[in-house]
Scaffold this motif. Structure first.
Motif, PDB file in Angstrom:
ATOM      1  N   HIS A 254      22.347 -36.074 -41.725  1.00  0.00           N
ATOM      2  CA  HIS A 254      20.891 -36.238 -41.844  1.00  0.00           C
ATOM      3  C   HIS A 254      20.277 -36.644 -40.517  1.00  0.00           C
ATOM      4  N   PHE A 255      20.985 -37.546 -39.805  1.00  0.00           N
ATOM      5  CA  PHE A 255      20.452 -37.992 -38.523  1.00  0.00           C
ATOM      6  C   PHE A 255      20.353 -36.830 -37.535  1.00  0.00           C
ATOM      7  N   LEU A 256      21.419 -36.012 -37.472  1.00  0.00           N
ATOM      8  CA  LEU A 256      21.387 -34.876 -36.549  1.00  0.00           C
ATOM      9  C   LEU A 256      20.305 -33.874 -36.941  1.00  0.00           C
ATOM     10  N   ALA A 257      20.171 -33.634 -38.253  1.00  0.00           N
ATOM     11  CA  ALA A 257      19.139 -32.697 -38.699  1.00  0.00           C
ATOM     12  C   ALA A 257      17.749 -33.216 -38.374  1.00  0.00           C
ATOM     13  N   ASP A 258      17.529 -34.503 -38.684  1.00  0.00           N
ATOM     14  CA  ASP A 258      16.203 -35.084 -38.410  1.00  0.00           C
ATOM     15  C   ASP A 258      15.938 -35.150 -36.910  1.00  0.00           C
ATOM     16  N   ALA A 259      16.958 -35.545 -36.133  1.00  0.00           N
ATOM     17  CA  ALA A 259      16.760 -35.667 -34.692  1.00  0.00           C
ATOM     18  C   ALA A 259      16.466 -34.309 -34.063  1.00  0.00           C
ATOM     19  N   SER A 260      17.214 -33.284 -34.483  1.00  0.00           N
ATOM     20  CA  SER A 260      16.958 -31.952 -33.922  1.00  0.00           C
ATOM     21  C   SER A 260      15.561 -31.457 -34.282  1.00  0.00           C
ATOM     22  N   HIS A 261      15.139 -31.776 -35.517  1.00  0.00           N
ATOM     23  CA  HIS A 261      13.793 -31.359 -35.917  1.00  0.00           C
ATOM     24  C   HIS A 261      12.718 -32.102 -35.127  1.00  0.00           C
ATOM     25  N   GLN A 262      12.918 -33.414 -34.946  1.00  0.00           N
ATOM     26  CA  GLN A 262      11.920 -34.208 -34.250  1.00  0.00           C
ATOM     27  C   GLN A 262      11.857 -33.878 -32.759  1.00  0.00           C
ATOM     28  N   LEU A 263      12.980 -33.520 -32.174  1.00  0.00           N
ATOM     29  CA  LEU A 263      12.967 -33.187 -30.750  1.00  0.00           C
ATOM     30  C   LEU A 263      12.518 -31.753 -30.495  1.00  0.00           C
ATOM     31  N   ARG A 264      12.739 -30.882 -31.468  1.00  0.00           N
ATOM     32  CA  ARG A 264      12.362 -29.488 -31.277  1.00  0.00           C
ATOM     33  C   ARG A 264      10.845 -29.342 -31.152  1.00  0.00           C
ATOM     34  N   THR A 265      10.089 -30.101 -31.948  1.00  0.00           N
ATOM     35  CA  THR A 265       8.623 -29.969 -31.933  1.00  0.00           C
ATOM     36  C   THR A 265       8.019 -30.373 -30.591  1.00  0.00           C
ATOM     37  N   PRO A 266       8.305 -31.568 -30.052  1.00  0.00           N
ATOM     38  CA  PRO A 266       7.696 -31.900 -28.744  1.00  0.00           C
ATOM     39  C   PRO A 266       8.160 -30.990 -27.615  1.00  0.00           C
ATOM     40  N   LEU A 267       9.397 -30.510 -27.679  1.00  0.00           N
ATOM     41  CA  LEU A 267       9.844 -29.590 -26.641  1.00  0.00           C
ATOM     42  C   LEU A 267       9.070 -28.278 -26.701  1.00  0.00           C
ATOM     43  N   ALA A 268       8.820 -27.819 -27.927  1.00  0.00           N
ATOM     44  CA  ALA A 268       8.027 -26.595 -28.065  1.00  0.00           C
ATOM     45  C   ALA A 268       6.598 -26.813 -27.562  1.00  0.00           C
ATOM     46  N   ILE A 269       6.050 -27.992 -27.865  1.00  0.00           N
ATOM     47  CA  ILE A 269       4.680 -28.303 -27.402  1.00  0.00           C
ATOM     48  C   ILE A 269       4.643 -28.331 -25.882  1.00  0.00           C
ATOM     49  N   MET A 270       5.608 -29.002 -25.260  1.00  0.00           N
ATOM     50  CA  MET A 270       5.614 -29.076 -23.794  1.00  0.00           C
ATOM     51  C   MET A 270       5.817 -27.713 -23.161  1.00  0.00           C
ATOM     52  N   LEU A 271       6.633 -26.862 -23.771  1.00  0.00           N
ATOM     53  CA  LEU A 271       6.817 -25.521 -23.244  1.00  0.00           C
ATOM     54  C   LEU A 271       5.500 -24.746 -23.287  1.00  0.00           C
ATOM     55  N   THR A 272       4.775 -24.879 -24.393  1.00  0.00           N
ATOM     56  CA  THR A 272       3.486 -24.194 -24.512  1.00  0.00           C
ATOM     57  C   THR A 272       2.494 -24.719 -23.472  1.00  0.00           C
ATOM     58  N   GLN A 273       2.460 -26.058 -23.321  1.00  0.00           N
ATOM     59  CA  GLN A 273       1.531 -26.658 -22.347  1.00  0.00           C
ATOM     60  C   GLN A 273       1.888 -26.233 -20.921  1.00  0.00           C
ATOM     61  N   ALA A 274       3.182 -26.157 -20.614  1.00  0.00           N
ATOM     62  CA  ALA A 274       3.575 -25.745 -19.270  1.00  0.00           C
ATOM     63  C   ALA A 274       3.186 -24.291 -19.017  1.00  0.00           C
ATOM     64  N   GLN A 275       3.402 -23.432 -20.023  1.00  0.00           N
ATOM     65  CA  GLN A 275       3.008 -22.040 -19.861  1.00  0.00           C
ATOM     66  C   GLN A 275       1.484 -21.918 -19.693  1.00  0.00           C
ATOM     67  N   TYR A 276       0.738 -22.740 -20.441  1.00  0.00           N
ATOM     68  CA  TYR A 276      -0.719 -22.723 -20.311  1.00  0.00           C
ATOM     69  C   TYR A 276      -1.131 -23.146 -18.901  1.00  0.00           C
ATOM     70  N   ALA A 277      -0.494 -24.212 -18.380  1.00  0.00           N
ATOM     71  CA  ALA A 277      -0.854 -24.686 -17.039  1.00  0.00           C
ATOM     72  C   ALA A 277      -0.516 -23.649 -15.980  1.00  0.00           C
ATOM     73  N   LEU A 278       0.560 -22.910 -16.159  1.00  0.00           N
ATOM     74  CA  LEU A 278       0.919 -21.886 -15.180  1.00  0.00           C
ATOM     75  C   LEU A 278      -0.066 -20.725 -15.191  1.00  0.00           C
ATOM     76  N   ARG A 279      -0.594 -20.401 -16.359  1.00  0.00           N
ATOM     77  CA  ARG A 279      -1.514 -19.263 -16.445  1.00  0.00           C
ATOM     78  C   ARG A 279      -2.951 -19.635 -16.098  1.00  0.00           C
ATOM     79  N   GLU A 280      -3.238 -20.954 -16.135  1.00  0.00           N
ATOM     80  CA  GLU A 280      -4.627 -21.382 -15.932  1.00  0.00           C
ATOM     81  C   GLU A 280      -4.976 -21.285 -14.435  1.00  0.00           C
ATOM     82  N   PRO A 281      -6.007 -20.454 -14.068  1.00  0.00           N
ATOM     83  CA  PRO A 281      -6.395 -20.361 -12.637  1.00  0.00           C
ATOM     84  C   PRO A 281      -7.197 -21.564 -12.183  1.00  0.00           C
TER      85      PRO A 281
END
Length: 521
Positions: A254-281
């Motif tokens: 349960h801990f591994l499942a919950d931890a992977s779920h909780q870490l996956r979301t912020p990593l996805a958010i940061m990836l999106t934000q980084a891609q947005y910052a790279l594309r923003e002129p």
């Protein structure tokens, strides 16, 4: 260690063999006695016949008139040679004499026949003894008789002997039969013991095969109904260990499942934000994206630290404990989090314990430390407001999570009070606020991992839901626990939340009433 089968056979067979030997020896002695008695009875019969065949003649002398029956009885046969002698004892032996007189006058038979070791009584009781005649081992019976005729007293001694060859043959045959019977009995007992032990151990063999054939992820309990009652406690202990191991594995999964779920979301958010910052002129908007990434990294760092703390708190090994002041630990946590509370314009207060309540009824230091496992010397000047045995780092982490939760979930301008107190034999540190609180029915779920409760509580989505789980895990590792109670009244007409950490008091000596009592804000 040797096997159960070998151990049982080693213990049982010597005892069985000893009993058989003793029984065989008793049977042999009994049979030998019966055989001797039968042969002695047969040997006494011709002696009685000879005794009754002695008569007085007309001139007063003794004569032997041996009947034909006596002659037949006294005849020697193959393997059974017989000898006899009749002699007159003159003068007669007195009544009660035991010594054997010299050789008397032979009336009939072999003059060299051995004489008895003691004199037989004149009442006719025979004496049986073993001797050797002409290099032939013989069994001899001696009978004495007194004869009276016309005032004359005569005394005769009758001796009848026979070779003991047949006796020895009979005893040897009986001994061989006894040994053969005992050998059969011993073989039967050994087979029965071996078979009985093997049959009794079959449930253990099935249990072993059941365990060996299980898959590595099979955590079902063993069947205790198919083993002997003596093995049931062992199976129950194994089942208890399996259950504990299964709970650990479930918690880890349960801990591994919950931890992977909780870490996956912020990593996805940061990836999106980084891609947005790279594309923003636009430079300013790109900077905003980078600042959002930094904020998200801070929350992810906090989440990662909490996950590591929770993994450490969930370990089974006991922490290294020492005697410490829980009040001082709580005070340091308050001082550590004062800047964070000031950022939210919150009123963070500290209320120390009443030392007079702590000191009342406490035993001496030797009584408190003895048996606690702590190697320490506490002087008379030592001052411990809330003495407990525990890990300072873990208790600090537990209180830090409680106070961080209160600061995080309480609104701006809220009031938070950390208070130390003594309740019975327990030391308590409560973190109470006047925030939105949690209703009583939902407080049990508050300790679940990643479960963010509390309708109306601000910024819930930014929390990880691990603070209370970590605090409780650390508290229980130190023989304490966390409880949730009603906090202080809030502006909405309800009550906030109070999280209480309690531990058993260690009760050292040296506490002085009236010290270290006050409020820090």
């Amino acid at each position: 260690m040797i096997g159960i089968r070998t151990l049982l056979i080693t213990l049982l067979l010597p005892g069985v063999i000893l009993l058989l030997v003793i029984d065989s020896w008793n049977d042999y002695r009994t049979l030998a006695a019966i055989t001797n008695e039968a042969y002695d009875s047969a040997l006494l019969e011709p002696a009685r016949v000879l005794e009754s065949s002695i008569e007085f003649t007309d001139d007063g002398t003794l004569a032997v008139t041996t009947p034909v029956y006596a002659q037949v009885v006294l005849e020697s046969k193959a393997g059974l040679r017989k000898y006899f002698r009749i002699e007159e004892i003159d003068p007669p032996m007195p009544e009660g004499a035991t010594s054997v007189p010299g050789t008397g006058r032979t009336l009939a038979g072999m003059p060299e026949l051995p004489r008895p070791p003691t004199w037989p009584t004149s009442g006719g009781a025979p004496i049986f003894f073993n001797s050797v005649y002409r290099d032939d081992p013989v069994r001899v019976v001696a009978v004495a008789r007194d004869l009276y005729y016309r005032g004359q007293h005569r005394q005769v001694l009758v001796l009848v002997a026979e070779s003991i060859g047949r006796r020895l043959l009979a005893e040897g045959a009986a001994r061989r039969q006894e040994l053969l019977r005992d050998a059969r009995m011993l073989a039967l007992v050994a087979i029965l013991v071996w078979w009985g032990v093997a049959w009794s151990l079959r449930p253990l063999t099935r249990l072993r095969n059941d365990i060996r054939t299980r898959s590595p992820d099979d955590m079902t309990s063993l069947d205790a109904s198919r083993v002997p009652s003596e093995v049931v406690p062992l199976v129950e202990a194994v089942n208890y260990h399996i259950e504990r191991h299964r709970r650990v594995l479930d918690e880890q999964s349960h801990f591994l499942a919950d931890a992977s779920h909780q870490l996956r979301t912020p990593l996805a958010i940061m990836l999106t934000q980084a891609q947005y910052a790279l594309r923003e002129p636009d430079h300013n908007r790109a900077q905003e994206g980078l600042r959002a990434i930094v904020d998200q990294l801070g929350r992810t760092r906090r989440l990662t630290e909490q996950l590591l703390s929770l993994a450490h708190a969930s370990q089974n090994e006991a922490p290294t404990r020492q005697l410490l002041d829980l009040s001082e630990v709580a005070r340091n946590v308050v001082l550590q989090y004062l800047p964070l509370s000031h950022e939210k314009h919150q009123d963070l207060g500290w209320v120390a314990a009443n030392v007079a309540d702590v000191a009342a009824g406490m035993p001496s230091a030797s009584e408190a430390i003895e048996g606690s496992g702590v190697t320490a010397v506490i002087g008379e000047s030592a001052l411990l407001t809330l003495p407990v045995l525990g890990s300072e780092a873990e208790l600090h982490e537990a209180l830090a999570n409680l106070l961080h939760n209160a600061i995080h979930y309480a609104p701006v301008g809220a009031r938070i009070t950390v208070a130390a107190a003594v309740v019975g034999d327990r030391a308590e540190v409560s973190v109470s606020d006047n925030g939105p609180g949690i209703d009583a029915a939902s407080r049990g779920r508050a300790f679940a991992r990643f479960d963010r409760l509390g309708p109306g509580r601000p910024s819930i989505s930014s929390g990880s839901g691990l603070g209370l789980s970590i605090a409780r895990a650390y508290a229980r590792r130190n023989d304490g626990d966390i409880m949730l109670r009603d906090g202080e009244p809030n502006a909405q007409g309800g009550v906030g939340l109070a999280a209480v950490l309690w531990l058993p008091l260690a009760m050292p000596r040296g506490i002085e009433a009236g010290s270290s009592h006050g409020t820090v804000t």
